[in-house]
Design a protein around this motif. Structure first.
Motif, PDB file in Angstrom:
ATOM      1  N   LEU A   1     -34.848   6.118  -5.452  1.00 23.60           N
ATOM      2  CA  LEU A   1     -33.803   7.057  -5.855  1.00 23.60           C
ATOM      3  C   LEU A   1     -33.717   8.163  -4.823  1.00 23.60           C
ATOM      4  O   LEU A   1     -34.726   8.698  -4.388  1.00 23.60           O
ATOM      5  CB  LEU A   1     -34.117   7.643  -7.228  1.00 23.60           C
ATOM      6  CG  LEU A   1     -34.208   6.637  -8.373  1.00 23.60           C
ATOM      7  CD1 LEU A   1     -34.569   7.347  -9.660  1.00 23.60           C
ATOM      8  CD2 LEU A   1     -32.921   5.879  -8.530  1.00 23.60           C
TER       9      LEU A   1
ATOM     10  N   ASN B   1     -24.661   1.942  -8.133  1.00 27.16           N
ATOM     11  CA  ASN B   1     -25.817   2.790  -7.828  1.00 27.16           C
ATOM     12  C   ASN B   1     -25.524   3.776  -6.710  1.00 27.16           C
ATOM     13  O   ASN B   1     -26.161   4.824  -6.633  1.00 27.16           O
ATOM     14  CB  ASN B   1     -27.030   1.938  -7.468  1.00 27.16           C
ATOM     15  CG  ASN B   1     -27.632   1.252  -8.662  1.00 27.16           C
ATOM     16  OD1 ASN B   1     -27.355   1.613  -9.808  1.00 27.16           O
ATOM     17  ND2 ASN B   1     -28.446   0.253  -8.415  1.00 27.16           N
TER      18      ASN B   1
ATOM     19  N   SER C   1     -28.792  10.372  -6.312  1.00 27.27           N
ATOM     20  CA  SER C   1     -28.779   9.354  -7.358  1.00 27.27           C
ATOM     21  C   SER C   1     -28.337   9.957  -8.685  1.00 27.27           C
ATOM     22  O   SER C   1     -28.304  11.160  -8.866  1.00 27.27           O
ATOM     23  CB  SER C   1     -30.149   8.723  -7.504  1.00 27.27           C
ATOM     24  OG  SER C   1     -31.067   9.655  -7.998  1.00 27.27           O
TER      25      SER C   1
ATOM     26  N   ARG D   1     -28.094   4.640 -13.113  1.00 30.57           N
ATOM     27  CA  ARG D   1     -28.390   3.548 -12.186  1.00 30.57           C
ATOM     28  C   ARG D   1     -28.820   2.294 -12.934  1.00 30.57           C
ATOM     29  O   ARG D   1     -29.369   2.374 -14.019  1.00 30.57           O
ATOM     30  CB  ARG D   1     -29.497   3.963 -11.229  1.00 30.57           C
ATOM     31  CG  ARG D   1     -29.061   5.057 -10.270  1.00 30.57           C
ATOM     32  CD  ARG D   1     -30.184   5.488  -9.371  1.00 30.57           C
ATOM     33  NE  ARG D   1     -30.607   4.438  -8.471  1.00 30.57           N
ATOM     34  CZ  ARG D   1     -30.070   4.213  -7.274  1.00 30.57           C
ATOM     35  NH1 ARG D   1     -29.097   4.978  -6.854  1.00 30.57           N
ATOM     36  NH2 ARG D   1     -30.509   3.251  -6.503  1.00 30.57           N
TER      37      ARG D   1
END
Length: 74
Positions: A14, A46, A18, A22
């Motif tokens: 991550l 993502n 992020s 996700r």
């Protein structure tokens, strides 16, 4: 349905960009699978920036934010 045991789940690192929405990607044994719909769209999902996601569930606002980001006007 359980995934095959010989295909381990892979953790994606991550980054600071992020978001909490996700999805986990699985390692594939073929390049063909990597280019198929689910893994390709999962990587795109993502890579979305956190500001794309509204604080509440609002599809219209989500779509507007995605369009704004993709057009480079954010």
């Amino acid at each position: 349905m359980m995934p095959p045991r010989d295909v381990p789940a892979r953790q994606i690192r991550l980054t600071s960009a992020s978001h909490p929405n996700r999805v986990k990607l699985r390692t594939s044994r073929t390049g063909r699978y990597d280019r198929s719909f689910v893994p390709r769209v999962s990587r795109l999902w993502n890579n979305l920036r956190e500001e794309a996601f509204p604080s509440s569930t609002n599809l219209r606002q989500f779509k507007n934010r995605i369009n704004k980001i993709s057009l480079g006007s954010s």
